[in-house]
Design a protein around this motif. Structure first.
Motif, PDB file in Angstrom:
ATOM      1  N   HIS A   3       0.601  -1.102  -0.364  1.00 37.18           N
ATOM      2  CA  HIS A   3       0.189   0.169  -0.210  1.00 37.18           C
ATOM      3  C   HIS A   3       0.726   1.366  -0.283  1.00 37.18           C
ATOM      4  O   HIS A   3       1.836   1.483   0.230  1.00 37.18           O
ATOM      5  N   SER A   4       0.125   1.919  -0.495  1.00 38.40           N
ATOM      6  CA  SER A   4       0.912   3.078  -0.821  1.00 38.40           C
ATOM      7  C   SER A   4       0.685   4.308   0.583  1.00 38.40           C
ATOM      8  O   SER A   4      -1.221   4.613   1.049  1.00 38.40           O
ATOM      9  N   THR A   5       1.923   4.954   0.440  1.00 34.76           N
ATOM     10  CA  THR A   5       1.344   6.663   1.530  1.00 34.76           C
ATOM     11  C   THR A   5       2.100   7.533   0.666  1.00 34.76           C
ATOM     12  O   THR A   5       2.913   7.528   0.434  1.00 34.76           O
ATOM     13  N   SER A   6       2.136   8.575   1.541  1.00 34.21           N
ATOM     14  CA  SER A   6       2.513  10.170   1.403  1.00 34.21           C
ATOM     15  C   SER A   6       3.095  10.885   2.861  1.00 34.21           C
ATOM     16  O   SER A   6       2.457  10.611   4.055  1.00 34.21           O
ATOM     17  N   ILE A   7       4.342  10.952   3.126  1.00 35.49           N
ATOM     18  CA  ILE A   7       5.150  11.409   4.262  1.00 35.49           C
ATOM     19  C   ILE A   7       5.859  12.587   3.453  1.00 35.49           C
ATOM     20  O   ILE A   7       6.665  12.648   2.883  1.00 35.49           O
ATOM     21  N   ARG A   8       6.197  13.635   4.112  1.00 31.01           N
ATOM     22  CA  ARG A   8       7.229  14.961   4.263  1.00 31.01           C
ATOM     23  C   ARG A   8       7.767  15.056   5.257  1.00 31.01           C
ATOM     24  O   ARG A   8       7.895  14.826   6.359  1.00 31.01           O
ATOM     25  N   ILE A  32      13.291   4.490   5.134  1.00 32.18           N
ATOM     26  CA  ILE A  32      12.691   4.458   6.158  1.00 32.18           C
ATOM     27  C   ILE A  32      11.067   2.935   5.968  1.00 32.18           C
ATOM     28  O   ILE A  32      11.318   3.410   7.367  1.00 32.18           O
ATOM     29  N   ARG A  33      11.076   2.540   5.139  1.00 31.55           N
ATOM     30  CA  ARG A  33      10.886   0.745   5.842  1.00 31.55           C
ATOM     31  C   ARG A  33      11.021   0.442   7.045  1.00 31.55           C
ATOM     32  O   ARG A  33      10.382   0.082   7.863  1.00 31.55           O
ATOM     33  N   ASP A  34      12.353   0.412   7.020  1.00 29.45           N
ATOM     34  CA  ASP A  34      13.293  -0.572   7.803  1.00 29.45           C
ATOM     35  C   ASP A  34      12.792   0.531   9.286  1.00 29.45           C
ATOM     36  O   ASP A  34      12.750  -0.365  10.024  1.00 29.45           O
ATOM     37  N   ALA A  35      13.538   1.853   9.630  1.00 28.62           N
ATOM     38  CA  ALA A  35      13.036   2.508  10.218  1.00 28.62           C
ATOM     39  C   ALA A  35      11.595   2.427  10.807  1.00 28.62           C
ATOM     40  O   ALA A  35      11.698   2.023  12.022  1.00 28.62           O
ATOM     41  N   VAL A  36      10.427   2.607   9.980  1.00 25.54           N
ATOM     42  CA  VAL A  36       8.968   2.145  10.741  1.00 25.54           C
ATOM     43  C   VAL A  36       9.088   0.696  11.055  1.00 25.54           C
ATOM     44  O   VAL A  36       8.000   0.385  12.304  1.00 25.54           O
ATOM     45  N   ALA A  37       9.215  -0.949  10.448  1.00 25.53           N
ATOM     46  CA  ALA A  37       9.246  -1.872  11.324  1.00 25.53           C
ATOM     47  C   ALA A  37      10.148  -1.598  12.171  1.00 25.53           C
ATOM     48  O   ALA A  37       9.864  -2.114  13.333  1.00 25.53           O
TER      49      ALA A  37
END
Length: 80
Positions: A3-8, A32-37
């Motif tokens: 799924h896609s999301t947007s962040i600034r 970013i994916r790794d940091a969020v996980a």
């Protein structure tokens, strides 16, 4: 399916993300994916530990403040 999301982010944060990506041979998105996980894993672990503490209190599995300090000192931990 992803799924896609947007962040600034501010420029300094994007620069740091890009630096990590370049150093690790990765992409900004992967960093970013790794940091969020990692954050989600730590947060889940923290919530489990808090619940364990609350369960211990509810079940009376606690020690006095003085006893806790004595146990810490016995482990070689210096307290005030």
């Amino acid at each position: 399916m992803p799924h896609s999301t947007s962040i600034r982010f501010d420029k300094a944060t994007v620069d740091r993300l890009d630096e990590i990506a370049a150093t690790t041979g990765s992409t900004r998105a992967a960093v970013i994916r790794d940091a969020v996980a990692q954050f989600l894993d730590r947060d889940a672990r923290f919530c489990r530990m808090v619940q364990q503490g609350l369960d211990a209190v509810r079940e009376g599995r606690v020690v006095s403040h003085a006893d806790a300090k004595a146990r810490m000192r016995a482990l070689g931990i210096t307290l005030e």
